[in-house]
Design a protein around this motif. Structure first.
Motif, PDB file in Angstrom:
ATOM      1  N   ARG A  35       0.833  -1.159  -0.012  1.00  0.00           N
ATOM      2  CA  ARG A  35       0.136  -0.420   0.215  1.00  0.00           C
ATOM      3  C   ARG A  35       0.821   1.040   0.290  1.00  0.00           C
ATOM      4  NH1 ARG A  35      -4.613  -1.482   4.805  1.00  0.00           N
ATOM      5  NH2 ARG A  35      -4.581  -3.642   4.121  1.00  0.00           N
ATOM      6  N   ALA A  36       1.933   1.137   0.949  1.00  0.00           N
ATOM      7  CA  ALA A  36       2.651   2.440   0.876  1.00  0.00           C
ATOM      8  C   ALA A  36       3.870   2.499  -0.282  1.00  0.00           C
ATOM      9  CB  ALA A  36       3.787   1.969   1.868  1.00  0.00           C
ATOM     10  N   ARG A  37       4.097   0.941  -1.349  1.00  0.00           N
ATOM     11  CA  ARG A  37       4.731   1.836  -2.422  1.00  0.00           C
ATOM     12  C   ARG A  37       3.218   2.304  -3.699  1.00  0.00           C
ATOM     13  NH1 ARG A  37       7.493  -2.900  -0.651  1.00  0.00           N
ATOM     14  NH2 ARG A  37       5.490  -4.342  -1.846  1.00  0.00           N
ATOM     15  N   LEU A  38       2.247   2.027  -3.467  1.00  0.00           N
ATOM     16  CA  LEU A  38       1.189   2.573  -4.391  1.00  0.00           C
ATOM     17  C   LEU A  38       0.942   3.534  -3.423  1.00  0.00           C
ATOM     18  CD1 LEU A  38      -0.797  -1.108  -5.207  1.00  0.00           C
ATOM     19  CD2 LEU A  38       0.699   0.166  -6.674  1.00  0.00           C
ATOM     20  N   MET A  39       0.285   4.397  -2.415  1.00  0.00           N
ATOM     21  CA  MET A  39      -0.027   4.969  -2.132  1.00  0.00           C
ATOM     22  C   MET A  39       0.419   6.406  -0.824  1.00  0.00           C
ATOM     23  SD  MET A  39      -4.340   4.032  -1.548  1.00  0.00           S
ATOM     24  CE  MET A  39      -3.537   2.428  -0.193  1.00  0.00           C
ATOM     25  N   GLY A  40       0.490   8.033  -1.546  1.00  0.00           N
ATOM     26  CA  GLY A  40       1.201   7.937  -0.424  1.00  0.00           C
ATOM     27  C   GLY A  40       0.036   9.183   0.418  1.00  0.00           C
ATOM     28  N   TYR A  41       0.208   9.874   1.615  1.00  0.00           N
ATOM     29  CA  TYR A  41      -0.510  10.345   1.886  1.00  0.00           C
ATOM     30  C   TYR A  41       0.158  11.577   2.671  1.00  0.00           C
ATOM     31  CZ  TYR A  41      -4.204  11.104   6.419  1.00  0.00           C
ATOM     32  OH  TYR A  41      -5.046  11.123   7.037  1.00  0.00           O
ATOM     33  N   ARG A  70      10.900   6.371   2.172  1.00  0.00           N
ATOM     34  CA  ARG A  70      11.842   5.578   1.160  1.00  0.00           C
ATOM     35  C   ARG A  70      11.703   4.528   2.460  1.00  0.00           C
ATOM     36  NH1 ARG A  70      12.071   6.163  -3.525  1.00  0.00           N
ATOM     37  NH2 ARG A  70      13.549   4.233  -3.895  1.00  0.00           N
ATOM     38  N   SER A  71      10.921   4.600   3.162  1.00  0.00           N
ATOM     39  CA  SER A  71      10.996   2.780   3.671  1.00  0.00           C
ATOM     40  C   SER A  71       9.868   2.334   3.356  1.00  0.00           C
ATOM     41  CB  SER A  71      10.803   3.296   5.416  1.00  0.00           C
ATOM     42  OG  SER A  71       9.288   3.778   5.525  1.00  0.00           O
ATOM     43  N   ALA A  72       9.064   2.771   2.615  1.00  0.00           N
ATOM     44  CA  ALA A  72       8.185   1.774   1.443  1.00  0.00           C
ATOM     45  C   ALA A  72       8.445   0.606   0.603  1.00  0.00           C
ATOM     46  CB  ALA A  72       7.480   2.793   1.017  1.00  0.00           C
ATOM     47  N   HIS A  73       9.899   1.121   0.039  1.00  0.00           N
ATOM     48  CA  HIS A  73      10.756   0.343  -0.428  1.00  0.00           C
ATOM     49  C   HIS A  73      12.181  -0.057  -0.395  1.00  0.00           C
ATOM     50  CE1 HIS A  73       8.637   2.082  -4.281  1.00  0.00           C
ATOM     51  NE2 HIS A  73       8.823   4.056  -3.278  1.00  0.00           N
ATOM     52  N   ASP A  76      18.171   6.580  -2.368  1.00  0.00           N
ATOM     53  CA  ASP A  76      17.042   6.871  -1.480  1.00  0.00           C
ATOM     54  C   ASP A  76      17.676   8.011  -1.007  1.00  0.00           C
ATOM     55  OD1 ASP A  76      15.630   4.133  -1.305  1.00  0.00           O
ATOM     56  OD2 ASP A  76      16.517   3.853   0.647  1.00  0.00           O
ATOM     57  N   ARG A  77      19.043   8.435  -1.302  1.00  0.00           N
ATOM     58  CA  ARG A  77      19.056   9.560  -0.752  1.00  0.00           C
ATOM     59  C   ARG A  77      18.596  10.446  -2.090  1.00  0.00           C
ATOM     60  NH1 ARG A  77      21.444  10.671   3.811  1.00  0.00           N
ATOM     61  NH2 ARG A  77      21.996   8.332   5.090  1.00  0.00           N
ATOM     62  N   GLU A  78      18.829  10.313  -3.541  1.00  0.00           N
ATOM     63  CA  GLU A  78      18.663  10.971  -4.736  1.00  0.00           C
ATOM     64  C   GLU A  78      17.809  11.811  -4.183  1.00  0.00           C
ATOM     65  OE1 GLU A  78      20.151   7.940  -7.604  1.00  0.00           O
ATOM     66  OE2 GLU A  78      22.659   8.808  -7.344  1.00  0.00           O
ATOM     67  N   VAL A  79      16.545  10.815  -4.565  1.00  0.00           N
ATOM     68  CA  VAL A  79      15.293  11.017  -4.573  1.00  0.00           C
ATOM     69  C   VAL A  79      15.159  11.465  -3.570  1.00  0.00           C
ATOM     70  CG1 VAL A  79      13.216   9.714  -4.085  1.00  0.00           C
ATOM     71  CG2 VAL A  79      14.578   8.266  -5.790  1.00  0.00           C
ATOM     72  N   ALA A 104       5.977  12.156   1.023  1.00  0.00           N
ATOM     73  CA  ALA A 104       4.526  10.950   0.417  1.00  0.00           C
ATOM     74  C   ALA A 104       4.954  10.749  -0.846  1.00  0.00           C
ATOM     75  CB  ALA A 104       3.379  11.836   0.694  1.00  0.00           C
ATOM     76  N   LEU A 105       6.318  11.671  -1.844  1.00  0.00           N
ATOM     77  CA  LEU A 105       6.575  12.009  -2.665  1.00  0.00           C
ATOM     78  C   LEU A 105       7.524  10.986  -3.537  1.00  0.00           C
ATOM     79  CD1 LEU A 105       5.617  15.576  -4.467  1.00  0.00           C
ATOM     80  CD2 LEU A 105       4.465  13.492  -4.606  1.00  0.00           C
ATOM     81  N   ALA A 106       8.217  10.863  -2.242  1.00  0.00           N
ATOM     82  CA  ALA A 106       9.668   9.929  -1.711  1.00  0.00           C
ATOM     83  C   ALA A 106       9.153   8.543  -2.156  1.00  0.00           C
ATOM     84  CB  ALA A 106       9.868  10.844  -0.876  1.00  0.00           C
ATOM     85  N   GLN A 107       8.205   8.864  -1.488  1.00  0.00           N
ATOM     86  CA  GLN A 107       7.274   7.027  -1.811  1.00  0.00           C
ATOM     87  C   GLN A 107       7.519   6.740  -2.557  1.00  0.00           C
ATOM     88  OE1 GLN A 107       4.077   7.610   1.928  1.00  0.00           O
ATOM     89  NE2 GLN A 107       3.942   6.092   0.764  1.00  0.00           N
ATOM     90  N   GLU A 108       7.460   7.260  -4.557  1.00  0.00           N
ATOM     91  CA  GLU A 108       7.444   7.178  -5.409  1.00  0.00           C
ATOM     92  C   GLU A 108       6.036   7.067  -5.604  1.00  0.00           C
ATOM     93  OE1 GLU A 108      11.088   7.219  -7.791  1.00  0.00           O
ATOM     94  OE2 GLU A 108      11.576   5.577  -6.743  1.00  0.00           O
TER      95      GLU A 108
END
Length: 254
Positions: free
Chosen positions: A74-80, A101-104, A115-118, A152-156
């Motif tokens: 869910r975290a990889r698909l939806m940011g809140y 980035r913990s979602a990944h 992760d740091r770059e994103v 949230a955007l960092a979750q991509e």
């Protein structure tokens, strides 16, 4: 690709807040959710995210039952982006965004170079690079809101859900956030945001849902849906319509 609800009942086992909600958020579109305070908007968002269990009906994400997806999926698909978050620990702004980035890689995994770059890219995208090394607890409420959007955007994610994203922002940053919402949709993300301002919905959302007493009283294209009569029924106040020199409509409480 879509996030969809059919016949959704939401709330709590001892207190049902809303029922019979039909809603679909499609990739590449912006959907606005309008309604008075205390009428179930935030609870509905948390249910759509799977943070609260649905009390009835069905919820699906990309054709799969939401309940069948793990928290990481869910975290990889939806940011809140919640309404407000004061923070307890003095993490830097960069560290807070990096948490997205913990979602990944897992909550306790070591962040990778990517992760740091994103995280750095999302900080730059929101125009908050000057805050990167500041403690999150020592920046303004409006700045924290921008940090949460960057996180949230960092979750991509493929879908972003924002609860009153401009509520604590000054006029300039409100414009920045609403423009960012438009860019996300142009990049193919589905974006759902709540707002009290019908003009934001009219300018930035293709479709809207009007929520009152937990019930979706109307759904449709914003240009057709948002009329003075419907807004008066939604908010219980008289609404005036004005038009600017370009013929664009705006609404004001009478």
């Amino acid at each position: 690709m879509s996030l969809s609800a059919r016949g959704l009942a939401y709330g709590y086992p001892a207190r049902l807040i809303g029922r019979d909600i039909a809603l679909e958020l499609r990739a590449g579109e912006v959907l606005a959710l309008l309604g008075p305070n205390g009428h179930g908007k935030t609870t509905l968002l948390k249910t759509l995210l799977g943070l609260l269990p649905a009390q009835g009906g069905t919820l699906s994400l990309e054709g799969r039952p939401l309940a069948a997806l793990s928290l990481a999926e869910r975290a990889r698909l939806m940011g809140y982006v919640p309404q407000a978050h004061a923070g307890t620990f003095a993490f830097s702004v960069f560290e807070v965004v990096l948490m997205g980035r913990s979602a990944h890689g897992g909550m306790f995994g070591k962040p990778s170079a990517r992760d740091r770059e994103v995280a750095q890219a999302m900080i730059a995208r929101l125009g908050i690079a000057a805050l990167a090394h500041r403690p999150y607890t020592q920046i303004s409420g409006g700045e924290r809101q921008l940090v949460l959007i960057a996180r949230a955007l960092a979750q991509e994610p493929r879908f972003v859900i924002l609860d009153e994203p401009t509520a604590s922002l000054d006029f300039g940053n409100q414009g920045k956030v609403m423009a960012e919402i438009g860019r996300l949709a142009e990049e193919g993300l589905g974006v759902l945001f709540t707002t009290h301002d019908p003009n934001q919905a009219l300018r930035h959302a293709a479709r809207a849902v009007l929520l009152r007493d937990g019930e979706a009283i109307a759904t449709g294209a914003t240009a057709e849906l948002l009329t003075p009569e419907r807004l008066e029924a939604l908010y219980g106040v008289r609404i005036e319509t004005i038009r600017d020199a370009q013929g664009r409509t705006a609404f004001l409480p009478g």
